[in-house]
Design a protein around this motif. Structure first.
Motif, mmCIF file in Angstrom:
data_model
loop_
_atom_site.group_PDB
_atom_site.id
_atom_site.type_symbol
_atom_site.label_atom_id
_atom_site.label_comp_id
_atom_site.label_asym_id
_atom_site.label_seq_id
_atom_site.Cartn_x
_atom_site.Cartn_y
_atom_site.Cartn_z
ATOM 1 N N ARG A 27 0.840 -1.213 0.000
ATOM 2 C CA ARG A 27 0.000 0.000 0.000
ATOM 3 C C ARG A 27 0.871 1.257 0.000
ATOM 4 O O ARG A 27 0.606 2.214 -0.740
ATOM 5 N N LEU B 74 2.544 1.836 -3.449
ATOM 6 C CA LEU B 74 1.589 2.366 -4.431
ATOM 7 C C LEU B 74 1.265 3.827 -4.137
ATOM 8 O O LEU B 74 1.199 4.649 -5.054
ATOM 9 N N HIS C 257 4.748 4.112 -6.983
ATOM 10 C CA HIS C 257 5.180 2.948 -7.752
ATOM 11 C C HIS C 257 4.038 2.536 -8.686
ATOM 12 O O HIS C 257 2.883 2.462 -8.260
ATOM 13 N N LYS C 258 4.366 2.271 -9.936
ATOM 14 C CA LYS C 258 3.340 1.946 -10.935
ATOM 15 C C LYS C 258 2.978 0.473 -10.963
ATOM 16 O O LYS C 258 1.849 0.103 -11.236
ATOM 17 N N LYS C 259 3.963 -0.395 -10.748
ATOM 18 C CA LYS C 259 3.751 -1.843 -10.731
ATOM 19 C C LYS C 259 4.589 -2.411 -9.596
ATOM 20 O O LYS C 259 5.786 -2.141 -9.527
ATOM 21 N N VAL D 143 -1.108 -2.876 -9.334
ATOM 22 C CA VAL D 143 -1.044 -1.521 -9.883
ATOM 23 C C VAL D 143 -1.870 -0.506 -9.099
ATOM 24 O O VAL D 143 -1.733 0.693 -9.325
ATOM 25 N N ALA D 144 -2.730 -0.967 -8.186
ATOM 26 C CA ALA D 144 -3.563 -0.020 -7.447
ATOM 27 C C ALA D 144 -4.090 -0.642 -6.160
ATOM 28 O O ALA D 144 -4.193 -1.870 -6.041
ATOM 29 N N PHE E 168 -6.412 -4.706 -3.471
ATOM 30 C CA PHE E 168 -5.296 -4.519 -4.387
ATOM 31 C C PHE E 168 -5.778 -4.973 -5.762
ATOM 32 O O PHE E 168 -6.501 -5.963 -5.874
#
Length: 81
Positions: A12, A15, A19-21, A48-49, A55
């Motif tokens: 968490r 992100l 961080h994108k991935k 990714v999110a 997640f």
């Protein structure tokens, strides 16, 4: 970012930090279960999110737990007995 963060808390934070991935071991039961399910690629994904308590991976699936992992190629010296 705190040095104490681990598991889903670390994912968490990564992100949220942009961080994108994030390559993660994933599971719906617990962080511990995510790490024991590493026998199959079905339990690893690029996350990714994080939204609404879940997640999300690049495939659009949602997961309750995501533990950041590091995957690196092994070298010849690591497999020589």
């Amino acid at each position: 970012m705190s040095n104490d963060l681990r598991g889903s808390d670390l994912a968490r934070a990564m992100l949220a930090r942009g961080h994108k991935k994030v390559w993660c071991a994933i599971d719906d039961d617990s962080d511990e279960q995510a790490m024991t399910d590493l026998n199959s690629n079905d339990f690893m994904a690029y996350v990714v999110a994080f939204k609404d308590g879940f997640f999300y991976c690049t495939g659009g699936m949602q997961w309750l737990h995501a533990v950041p992992i590091k995957i690196v190629p092994i070298t010849h010296l690591e497999v020589v007995c």
